[in-house]
Design an enzyme around this catalytic site. Structure first.
Site, PDB file in Angstrom:
ATOM      1  CG  HIS A 100       7.002  52.888  40.965  1.00  0.00           C
ATOM      2  ND1 HIS A 100       6.291  52.228  39.984  1.00  0.00           N
ATOM      3  CD2 HIS A 100       8.313  52.682  40.678  1.00  0.00           C
ATOM      4  CE1 HIS A 100       7.141  51.648  39.147  1.00  0.00           C
ATOM      5  NE2 HIS A 100       8.368  51.915  39.535  1.00  0.00           N
ATOM      6  CE  LYS A 118      16.232  47.245  39.527  1.00  0.00           C
ATOM      7  NZ  LYS A 118      14.810  47.141  39.176  1.00  0.00           N
TER       8      LYS A 118
END
Length: 473
Positions: free
Chosen positions: A287, A168
């Site tokens: 994902h 992040k």
């Protein structure tokens, strides 16, 4: 026997496709749909309509029906059941002959089962709840490129869940700063770091820059820790050709694992990439971006247990499954059900977990369940209990949000994990005694102590939208 004669006109679907006397064959593909019919359409007709529109039927009788064996190729609605606690909809069980589907093509299966039938006017809402893939069909699919045991051998990691982290902020970092974040997490004790699903090759960080800086970080962290490390390099791309170009480069620079967004990237691309990974000795992380568009509404769409089964057939070594305890949607019993469907060789019917059919996977390898989304050290006891060893626990903000930085956050998670695994191996109830276990571990780890103080008030206590129907009883 007299030859069948063509008779033009429109017949009720139930005349051909409602067959309550039918006993499904071992080679049939079985599907369970939750159907909400339009007012005035009775259950048998609605179920037969879904069977017709997802197999051989059309809206009127056609003379070319006589050129094939319609009685063999048609889908058959063979059972109807009530949905507990909901009078508007019902379950319809439909059997399809295996020869309706191209071997090894999950694309072809979905084109029939969740194709035009979902826009059919006779139903107000339609949801594919579960599918039984016959072992004869499973054997035609490649499945995971490597599977759980091969990955453990490749990474030399045994006896515990693996630890990961999504870097992040998910967008905006330069390649060099991204690599630095990866290095700090890996040297702190994580096994993997990860590209976020929407990191591809944007102007702020082109894919080749990211790959190079990440591999530098991996090599440095491995040299310092003596452990195998990896980063999920996302090779999802605008075209299959570009996807393979990125995968080839990842292999060239020594990456042990790459990543693909299997729903947005497409099932054809995913199956091809899984085959490439199998041939080239590269692990494949999957994902599920976009899944909630399909699976979150309780009456319309595709249940995630079906998407999980499709992924195991199409191919992937990891799949995101939700966390139960984090920020993302996920009923506990249902999540445990699809975790088993990803990992086990045989999963029996279990209505308490939403599993409508027995599923035999034969010798197909299992898939690591990945828990990711709003989790931190306080969740570790529950995660170890829910997911067991054959999982990857990924703490994004729960690593990078540590007040002392990425390495400290990674260290806190590693200490918490090893404390919970040790307690479990000693026979303790890790979930019930979690606070005591973590507090004792924090006495010897200032990083864990600070993490526990930082996130002690953080909870995600929203109710689950898509509850198991059994819960409504």
């Amino acid at each position: 026997m007299a030859a069948k004669k063509y008779s033009a006109g429109v017949k009720e679907y139930r005349q051909t496709y409602w067959t309550p006397e039918y006993v499904p064959l071992d080679t049939d593909l079985l599907a369970c749909f939750k159907i909400t019919p339009q007012p005035g359409v009775d259950r048998e007709e609605a179920a037969a309509a879904v069977a017709a529109e997802s197999s051989t039927g059309t809206w009127t009788t056609v003379w070319t029906d006589l050129l094939t064996d319609m009685d063999y190729y048609k889908g058959r609605a063979y059972r109807i059941e009530d949905v507990p606690g909901d009078d508007e909809c019902f379950y319809a069980f439909i059997a399809y002959p295996i020869d309706l589907f191209e071997e090894g093509s999950v694309v072809n299966v979905f084109t029939s089962l969740v194709g035009n039938v979902f826009g059919f006017k006779a139903v107000r809402a339609l949801r594919l709840e579960d599918v039984r893939f016959p072992i004869a069909y499973v054997k035609t699919c490649g499945g995971p490129p490597h599977g759980i045991q091969v990955e453990r051998d490749m990474m030399n990691k045994y006896g515990r869940p693996m630890l990961g982290c999504t870097i992040k902020p998910k967008l905006g970092l330069s390649g060099k700063n991204y690599g630095r974040a990866v290095y700090e997490c890996l040297r702190g004790g994580l096994d993997f770091t990860k590209d976020d699903e929407n990191i591809n090759s944007q102007p702020f960080m082109r894919w080749r820059q990211r790959f190079d800086f990440v591999m530098e970080a991996i090599h440095k962290a491995e040299a310092e820790t003596g452990e195998r490390k990896g980063h999920y390099l996302n090779v999802t791309a605008p075209t299959p050709e570009e996807m393979y170009k990125r995968a080839e480069y990842a292999k060239e620079i020594g990456a042990p694992i790459i990543m693909h967004d299997y729903i947005t990237g497409g099932f054809t691309a995913n199956t091809g990439l899984a085959n490439w990974c199998r041939d080239n000795g590269v692990l494949l992380h999957i994902h599920r971006a976009m899944h909630a568009v399909l699976d979150r509404h309780p009456k319309h769409g595709i249940h995630f247990r079906v998407l999980a089964k499709i992924l195991r057939l199409s191919g992937g070594d990891h799949l995101h499954t939700g966390t139960v305890v984090g920020k993302l949607e996920g009923d506990r019993a249902a999540t445990l059900g699809w975790i088993d469907l990803l990992r086990e060789q045989f999963v029996p019917e279990d209505r308490s977990r939403g599993i409508m059919f027995d599923q035999d996977w034969g010798s197909m390898p299992g898939v690591f369940a990945v828990a990711s989304g709003g989790i931190h050290v306080w969740h570790m006891p529950a995660l170890v209990t829910i997911f067991g060893d054959d999982s990857v626990l990924q703490f994004g903000g729960g690593t990078l949000g540590h007040p002392w930085g990425n390495a400290a956050g990674a260290h806190a998670n590693r200490v918490a994990l090893e404390a919970c695994v040790q307690a479990r191996n000693e026979g303790r109830d890790v979930e019930r005694e979690g606070k005591e276990i973590l507090t004792a571990a924090a006495a010897h780890s200032p990083e864990l102590k600070i993490a526990m103080e930082t996130w002690k008030e953080i909870k995600f206590e929203f109710d689950t939208v898509d509850k198991l129907d059994v819960a409504h009883k």
